[in-house]
Design a protein around this motif. Structure first.
Motif, PDB file in Angstrom:
ATOM      1  N   ILE A  29      99.822  36.457   9.136  1.00 13.96           N
ATOM      2  CA  ILE A  29     100.067  36.764   7.725  1.00 13.96           C
ATOM      3  C   ILE A  29     101.448  36.271   7.298  1.00 13.96           C
ATOM      4  O   ILE A  29     101.647  35.851   6.157  1.00 13.96           O
ATOM      5  CB  ILE A  29      99.872  38.270   7.455  1.00 13.96           C
ATOM      6  CG1 ILE A  29      98.373  38.569   7.443  1.00 13.96           C
ATOM      7  CG2 ILE A  29     100.525  38.709   6.167  1.00 13.96           C
ATOM      8  CD1 ILE A  29      98.000  40.004   7.225  1.00 13.96           C
ATOM      9  N   ALA A  30     102.400  36.294   8.221  1.00 11.23           N
ATOM     10  CA  ALA A  30     103.755  35.813   7.923  1.00 11.23           C
ATOM     11  C   ALA A  30     103.859  34.293   8.068  1.00 11.23           C
ATOM     12  O   ALA A  30     104.945  33.740   8.007  1.00 11.23           O
ATOM     13  CB  ALA A  30     104.757  36.506   8.841  1.00 11.23           C
ATOM     14  N   ASP A  31     102.702  33.632   8.293  1.00 10.76           N
ATOM     15  CA  ASP A  31     102.642  32.176   8.410  1.00 10.76           C
ATOM     16  C   ASP A  31     103.449  31.644   9.603  1.00 10.76           C
ATOM     17  O   ASP A  31     104.120  30.621   9.516  1.00 10.76           O
ATOM     18  CB  ASP A  31     103.093  31.508   7.110  1.00 10.76           C
ATOM     19  CG  ASP A  31     102.541  30.096   6.983  1.00 10.76           C
ATOM     20  OD1 ASP A  31     101.465  29.817   7.562  1.00 10.76           O
ATOM     21  OD2 ASP A  31     103.202  29.258   6.333  1.00 10.76           O
ATOM     22  N   LYS A  32     103.385  32.357  10.717  1.00  7.45           N
ATOM     23  CA  LYS A  32     104.056  31.948  11.959  1.00  7.45           C
ATOM     24  C   LYS A  32     103.030  31.338  12.915  1.00  7.45           C
ATOM     25  O   LYS A  32     101.819  31.490  12.738  1.00  7.45           O
ATOM     26  CB  LYS A  32     104.708  33.156  12.647  1.00  7.45           C
ATOM     27  CG  LYS A  32     105.698  33.913  11.793  1.00  7.45           C
ATOM     28  CD  LYS A  32     106.925  33.110  11.540  1.00  7.45           C
ATOM     29  CE  LYS A  32     107.925  33.927  10.741  1.00  7.45           C
ATOM     30  NZ  LYS A  32     109.086  33.165  10.362  1.00  7.45           N
ATOM     31  N   ASN A  33     103.513  30.686  13.932  1.00  8.60           N
ATOM     32  CA  ASN A  33     102.667  30.243  15.031  1.00  8.60           C
ATOM     33  C   ASN A  33     102.445  31.446  15.938  1.00  8.60           C
ATOM     34  O   ASN A  33     103.398  32.180  16.235  1.00  8.60           O
ATOM     35  CB  ASN A  33     103.341  29.110  15.804  1.00  8.60           C
ATOM     36  CG  ASN A  33     103.489  27.875  14.960  1.00  8.60           C
ATOM     37  OD1 ASN A  33     102.505  27.235  14.629  1.00  8.60           O
ATOM     38  ND2 ASN A  33     104.717  27.533  14.600  1.00  8.60           N
ATOM     39  N   VAL A  34     101.204  31.625  16.380  1.00  8.38           N
ATOM     40  CA  VAL A  34     100.854  32.841  17.118  1.00  8.38           C
ATOM     41  C   VAL A  34      99.994  32.516  18.326  1.00  8.38           C
ATOM     42  O   VAL A  34      99.128  31.636  18.279  1.00  8.38           O
ATOM     43  CB  VAL A  34     100.079  33.815  16.196  1.00  8.38           C
ATOM     44  CG1 VAL A  34      99.587  35.027  16.967  1.00  8.38           C
ATOM     45  CG2 VAL A  34     100.930  34.251  15.024  1.00  8.38           C
ATOM     46  N   SER A  35     100.238  33.260  19.404  1.00  3.46           N
ATOM     47  CA  SER A  35      99.390  33.221  20.587  1.00  3.46           C
ATOM     48  C   SER A  35      99.055  34.659  20.958  1.00  3.46           C
ATOM     49  O   SER A  35      99.935  35.517  20.972  1.00  3.46           O
ATOM     50  CB  SER A  35     100.126  32.542  21.737  1.00  3.46           C
ATOM     51  OG  SER A  35      99.415  32.720  22.937  1.00  3.46           O
TER      52      SER A  35
END
Length: 179
Positions: A29-35
């Motif tokens: 939702i914060a427009d970050k890269n996520v794993s």
């Protein structure tokens, strides 16, 4: 925030994977890269469970976390196994209702939250995990607390919509908890 590496660990059935999923969706939702990398023992409920979450401003090369910045633990075996892996200066969040010892390291910040007891006292018996996530959000600044409702809308299934309010309450309890 450049990159945050969080490891959730406990027994199956404690909501470890859900906690990680919640934090990962916060990153999305914060427009970050996520794993998001869940793992559990063959026993499933009652066996070991852990979940690695990486949230980054940069592309993520590997979902594997060997040295987390933050550790959330809900049982003694997990604290024993992962305490030494946290980076110096990192944070450890301990469910002090279930873990009867103190963290031995002096080079990390430790938060003792009686999450299981708090959850039981508030009629939120299965949501100690979310109390711990609320405290992690408060102390780490990994995401804005204002995002939690939007995240719950995404990850709580249509069948369990009645649980969104309870999850939000548990998150707020952890966020507002002062040792």
């Amino acid at each position: 925030m450049a990159t945050s590496k969080v490891l959730f660990a406990g027994f199956g059935g404690q909501g470890i994977l859900f906690s990680g999923k919640f934090l990962a969706y916060n990153g999305l939702i914060a427009d970050k890269n996520v794993s998001w990398l869940p793992s559990y023992g063959p026993e499933m409920r009652g066996g070991t469970a852990n979940c690695s979450v990486i949230i980054s401003d940069e592309p993520i090369g590997s979902p594997i976390i060997t040295n987390p910045d933050m550790l959330v633990v809900m049982n003694n075996p997990s604290l024993e196994k992962y305490e030494g892996e946290v980076v110096p200066g990192g944070k450890i969040f301990v469910d002090s209702s279930l873990i009867d010892r103190k963290v031995e390291r002096k080079d990390v910040e430790v938060y003792y939250i009686p999450a299981t007891k708090m959850a039981a006292d508030e009629g939120l018996d299965t949501l100690a995990n979310m109390i711990l996530v609320g405290k992690l959000i408060k102390e780490s600044g990994i995401t804005d607390f204002e995002n939690v409702s939007a995240v719950l809308d995404k990850i709580v299934s249509a069948k369990h919509q009645d649980l969104k309010e309870f999850n939000h309450k548990a998150l707020r309890l952890g966020y507002e908890y002062a040792e």
